[in-house]
Design a protein around this motif. Sequence first.
Motif, PDB file in Angstrom:
ATOM      1  N   ARG A 229       0.823  -1.210  -0.099  1.00 50.10           N
ATOM      2  CA  ARG A 229       0.066   0.004   0.007  1.00 50.10           C
ATOM      3  C   ARG A 229       0.972   1.345  -0.256  1.00 50.10           C
ATOM      4  NH1 ARG A 229      -2.218   3.424  -0.911  1.00 50.10           N
ATOM      5  NH2 ARG A 229      -4.079   4.448  -0.365  1.00 50.10           N
ATOM      6  N   GLU A 233      -1.173   3.674  -5.568  1.00 51.02           N
ATOM      7  CA  GLU A 233      -2.511   4.158  -5.135  1.00 51.02           C
ATOM      8  C   GLU A 233      -3.224   3.370  -6.206  1.00 51.02           C
ATOM      9  OE1 GLU A 233      -2.843   6.305  -2.902  1.00 51.02           O
ATOM     10  OE2 GLU A 233      -1.220   7.195  -2.464  1.00 51.02           O
TER      11      GLU A 233
ATOM     12  N   ASP B 113     -14.331   4.595   2.195  1.00 55.44           N
ATOM     13  CA  ASP B 113     -13.059   4.943   2.837  1.00 55.44           C
ATOM     14  C   ASP B 113     -12.251   5.783   1.551  1.00 55.44           C
ATOM     15  OD1 ASP B 113     -10.415   5.258   3.488  1.00 55.44           O
ATOM     16  OD2 ASP B 113     -10.008   3.169   3.166  1.00 55.44           O
ATOM     17  N   TRP B 114     -12.071   6.973   1.467  1.00 61.13           N
ATOM     18  CA  TRP B 114     -11.629   7.756   0.396  1.00 61.13           C
ATOM     19  C   TRP B 114     -10.144   7.460   0.538  1.00 61.13           C
ATOM     20  CZ3 TRP B 114     -14.404   9.142  -3.387  1.00 61.13           C
ATOM     21  CH2 TRP B 114     -15.750   9.176  -3.511  1.00 61.13           C
ATOM     22  N   ASP B 115      -9.471   6.856   1.304  1.00 61.12           N
ATOM     23  CA  ASP B 115      -8.075   6.498   1.147  1.00 61.12           C
ATOM     24  C   ASP B 115      -7.969   5.251   0.508  1.00 61.12           C
ATOM     25  OD1 ASP B 115      -5.460   7.188   2.038  1.00 61.12           O
ATOM     26  OD2 ASP B 115      -5.379   5.813   3.407  1.00 61.12           O
ATOM     27  N   PHE B 116      -8.687   4.759  -0.017  1.00 70.33           N
ATOM     28  CA  PHE B 116      -8.793   3.368  -0.798  1.00 70.33           C
ATOM     29  C   PHE B 116      -7.545   3.618  -1.947  1.00 70.33           C
ATOM     30  CE2 PHE B 116     -10.003  -0.094  -3.435  1.00 70.33           C
ATOM     31  CZ  PHE B 116     -10.117  -0.913  -2.622  1.00 70.33           C
ATOM     32  N   PRO B 117      -6.762   2.545  -2.310  1.00 67.35           N
ATOM     33  CA  PRO B 117      -5.946   2.716  -3.387  1.00 67.35           C
ATOM     34  C   PRO B 117      -6.693   2.708  -4.586  1.00 67.35           C
ATOM     35  CG  PRO B 117      -5.671   0.683  -2.280  1.00 67.35           C
ATOM     36  CD  PRO B 117      -6.589   1.353  -1.651  1.00 67.35           C
TER      37      PRO B 117
END
Lengths: 404, 280, 318
Positions: A229, A233, B113-117
Motif C-alpha cells: 500500500r 495508489e 473509505d476515500w483512502d482506498f488505493p
Amino acid sequence: MNAFLQALFLQAGYNAALVAIGAGLLGFAAGSSGTFMFLRKRALFSDAVAHATLPGVGIAFILMVSLGGDGRSLPGLLAGSALSAWIGLLLIEWISRRTRLAEDAAIGAVLGVFFGIGIVLLTVVQSMSAGRQAGLEGFLLGSTAGMLFQDAVVIAIGGSLAVLVTWLMRRPMTLVAFDSDYAAAMGYNVRRIDLLMMSLVMAVTVIGLKLVGLILIVAMLIIPAVTARFWTERSSRVIWIAGAVGAAAGYLGAALSASAPALPTGPIIVLVAAGIFVVSLLFAPVRGVLAAVIRHRRFQARVHRRQGLLALAAQHPIREAYTLRLLAREGLARPDGVPTETGRAQAAKIARDERRWDVAREIHQDAGLTGRYDGLTPIEEVFTADEIAEFDRRLGPPVALGGA
Amino acid sequence: MIQSHLTRGWPPAIAATQGRTERPAELPGDAPLAVRGLTVSYGEKPAVFSLDATFPAASMSAIIGPNGAGKSTLLKAAIGVIPRLSGEVYVFAQPLEKARARIAYVPQRASVDWDFPTTVMDVVQMGLYRKVGLLGRLSGAMNARAQDCLDRVGMADFAHRQIGQLSGGQQQRVFLARALAQDAHLFLLDEPFAGVDAATERAIIDVLKILKAEGKAVVAVHHDLSTVRDYFDHVFLINVRRIAEGPVATTFTTENLQATYGGRLAATHLDELSMASGAR
Amino acid sequence: MNLTKRTFVAAAAAIAMALPGGWAAAEERLDVVATTGMIADAAQNVGGDLVEVRALMGAGVDPHAYRQTRTDVVALANADLVLWNGLYLEAQMEEFLLELGQDNAVVPVAEGVPENLLIGSEDYEGRFDPHLWMNPNLWSRAVIVIRDALIEAHPDGEETFNSNAQVYLEKLADLSRYTADSLSSVPAESRILLTSHDAFNYFGNAYGFEVVGIQGISTESEAGLQRIAQLVDMLIERDVRAVFVETSVSDRNIRALVEGAQAEGHDVVIGGELYSDAMGEPGTYEGTYVGMIDSNATTIARALGGDAPNAGMQGLLN
C-alpha cells in the motif's frame, strides 16, 4: 556474504534451493491473496482464520487414530484444518451479521475460542497413548527448513490457484472492498464475494500451515499487503506488489537462513517481510514517513516565505527567526530583516496578488474560484491571464515598492 | 387536521386519512421504481413500515423526511442493498433482479473509505464492471466513455488523481460520473448534496436535469427543504410510513411537511416555504 | 511470587484430597507417579506388587514439550512418591515439580547420577544432557536411585525392592551386553547416527558412535536451513547410508535430509524408527525399557551394516 550469494542463486544445495523457491511461491500466494482482506479492512480476519485451523488439526488426528489410521497423515490433517477454519469464518460472518456484536468482537471471540479449543485438543492428544502425535505442535510454529518436494508441489499448485482466483475476481472484490453498497446495488452478491475472499485466505493458510506454522502465516498474509500500500495508489497493483513483497521475503529469508548457522527459516522469512515493511514505512515516496516530513517542511517553508514577503511589503518587522533565516538564505532579505532588491520585487508582486484576489472576490461571486484562495496558491493557477489583466485594470497602476 | 397533529403531538396518526388503508394499491404500471408494502427492520424496530411508493419517469423525485425517518433505508431496500422484511419492488414493471442493469446507485459519500488505493478513473470504470464481466478488458471505447462521464461532471482533469486528494464536492461528482457510466434509466442518489460546495451542487443538478430531459428517472434522498422547489418535481414524504407523495406543487405543502416533521420544524420555516410556494 | 506458587500447589493438593477417589482410599500399595515411561518401567520392575505406578507421558510423547494437565497435577499432588527425570528434560513442568518437592517426596532420578558421568549440554552452559536412559549402564545408576527412593518412601518393602532391583539390574546388564555386541558389528567408518534431535549422546559415547542431531538437545527449536545443508553435505562426504527418525519427534526434517541427499545423487534411506524420548505403545515389547533399547540397537546395527538378529535380543521384536 559469499554463502548468502550462493543461497541467493540457488547454489547452496538442494534443500536450500527447494525451500527458497517454495517459500517464495508461498510468499507470493499469501501476499496477493491477503490483499483484499486488507483492503476490506479485515486484516485481523486472516489471524482468526489461521487460529481456527488448530482444532481441526487436533480433531482430525483423534479421528484418524480412532479409526485405526495414521494420525499424522498430512492430507487428513489439512482437510481437518480447512474444515475447522471454514467453520470459524462462517461463524464470524454469522455473528457479525446476526447479532449486535461488531466484527472485531466476533473475530476476537472466534480466534480466542478456536485457538483455545485447539490447544485443549493438542493436550488431549498428548495424553493419548497411541498414534504418534509427534510433530503436531509443528502446526503452531511450522518447520520451513524441512520442506519436501511434495510440499513445494502443493504450494505451487495451490498457490497458483489462489493467485489465479484473486486475479480473476479482482473487479468484484475491489468493488466490495471499496464500496460494498454500490456492489450490492449492481447486483453482486456481497456476502458470497466476502466468503470468497475469506476462502482464499483460508486456502493459503492451510497450504502454508505446515511450512511456516499458523502464527507466521498470518504475518505473510498481512504484512505484504500493508507494505504494498505504501508504493501504489492502485488496488490492482497492490495485489502484484504484495505478491512480490511476499515472494521476496520468502526467497530472501530462506537464502539468509541457508547462509548462516542457527537462523530458523520461518521466523527469518517473517523478519525479512517486516524489514521490507519498515523500509517502506520510512522511505516510500508520498506515503512514507520521510516523504511526509519533507512535504511538511517544504510546506512550512512556503508559508513562512509568503508571510515574510507580505511583512516586507507592509514594511512590518519580521520577528520569527525561522522566517528571517529563510528569507536571508534565499537572498530576499539581509539577516537584519532589510529586504534585498529581489526581496523587494517579490514582496511587491505578492502584495499586488493579494489585492487582485480582493478584486476577484468582488467580481466573481462564484465561490468555486475565489474559494481556492488559501494564501499560497498563485493567482495565475486559478485565473486566466485575461482575467488577471481585468483585475489589474480595476486596481490601477502598480504601486511601486522599490520597483516591480 | 393539522390542528389535530399539533395537539396530539408525535407521532402523527395520519395514515387512514391519506388513503393508506386502500392497499393493495394501484398496480405499479411501468413506473421506473415502485415499492409495495415495503417494511425494513433493524432488529425489532421497523425503520420503514409498509411503504407504498411510485416514482415517475422523466422527472426528479425527492425523498424527504426528518433524520431517522428511513429515507436512505427506503432507497437501499428498494435496490436490495439491505434485505427487506416484506414487500415488493418493481423496476420498470419488472422484479428488481431482472432490472439491475437499468439502475444506477450513488451511495452516500461518507459510506466509503476515500483512502482506498484507487484513482478517479478506476472509480468511474467500476460503473462498467457489469458490462465488462470478469475476464473482459476495458476497451478503448469504454475508457472513452468513462472519460466522457468525468467530463460531464467537470472532473475530466482529475482522471488520474488518487481519490484521497479530492475535496468532498469532487468526490461526489466522481460518484455521479460512476453512475453515469452505467448507462442506466433509473438513478438513485443518497444525499447527493450533503457537504458539497455550491459549485458542485450546481454541477450535479445540471447533470441530473439533463438526465431528466433524456427521459430518465432520478430519485434522491434530500435534506435541504429550501431547494426542493427549485430542483425537484416530485416528492415523497416519509417518516417511517408514507406521509404523502405526488407532484411538488400539490404535495410539498405546509400541512404535509408539518405531518412529516411534526413539532420539529419551526413554524417560521414552514411559513417561508409556503411563501416560496405561493411565489411560484 | 513464591507464595502464590506454593499456594497453587497447596490448592491443587487440597482439590485432590477433596476428590472422591478410589486410589486415595488407603490401599497399602505405594502410589508412584513417574513422568516418563522409562522411569515408570523401572519403578514398576523394582517396586513389583508393592507399588502402583503411573506414567504421565504415554508412547510417542515428547517430554520437552509436555505440559501437565489438571489431572496430572492432581495425580502428582496426590502421589506418595513422584519420580521425574530432571536435568531439564521436563522443561514445561520443572517449576511445578520443584515447587511440589518442597513438601512431597519428589525425586529427579537422573540428577542422582554422579556428575562426572554426565555429558554437558552443548546448547545450554552449565546444564547436562538429560537423555541418560540411552546407555543401559548409566540408566542402572538411575534405577538404583529409584530403588532408594522407593525404600525411603516405603521402608517396609526394603527387602522386596532390593531383590527386585537385583533382577532388573541383571536384565539391564544383559541388555547392555547385547547392545554393545550388536553395535560393535557395525563397521567403524559407518558409526554415524543421524537423528532428529540430540537424544543419543550417551548412546554414542557408550558404543563409539558419532551422534548428529538436526535440532539441538531440545525439540523445541526450529532447524535452520544451513544446518540441513551441512548435514546433507556430511551424508555425502562420509557416505552415510541410513538416517533415523524418532517416534516422539516429527520426521519432517529427516525426510527433507534424505530428499536433499538423493537429489545430489547420494542414496540414503530412513533406517528405521528409534525410541528416543518415549517408549513404544504399552503392552508391547517396545513399550518396555528393555524392548525400547533392544529395538534401537537392533535397528541401528542392521541399518548401518552391522550384524544383529532380526527379532532382537530375545526374539521379541516384530
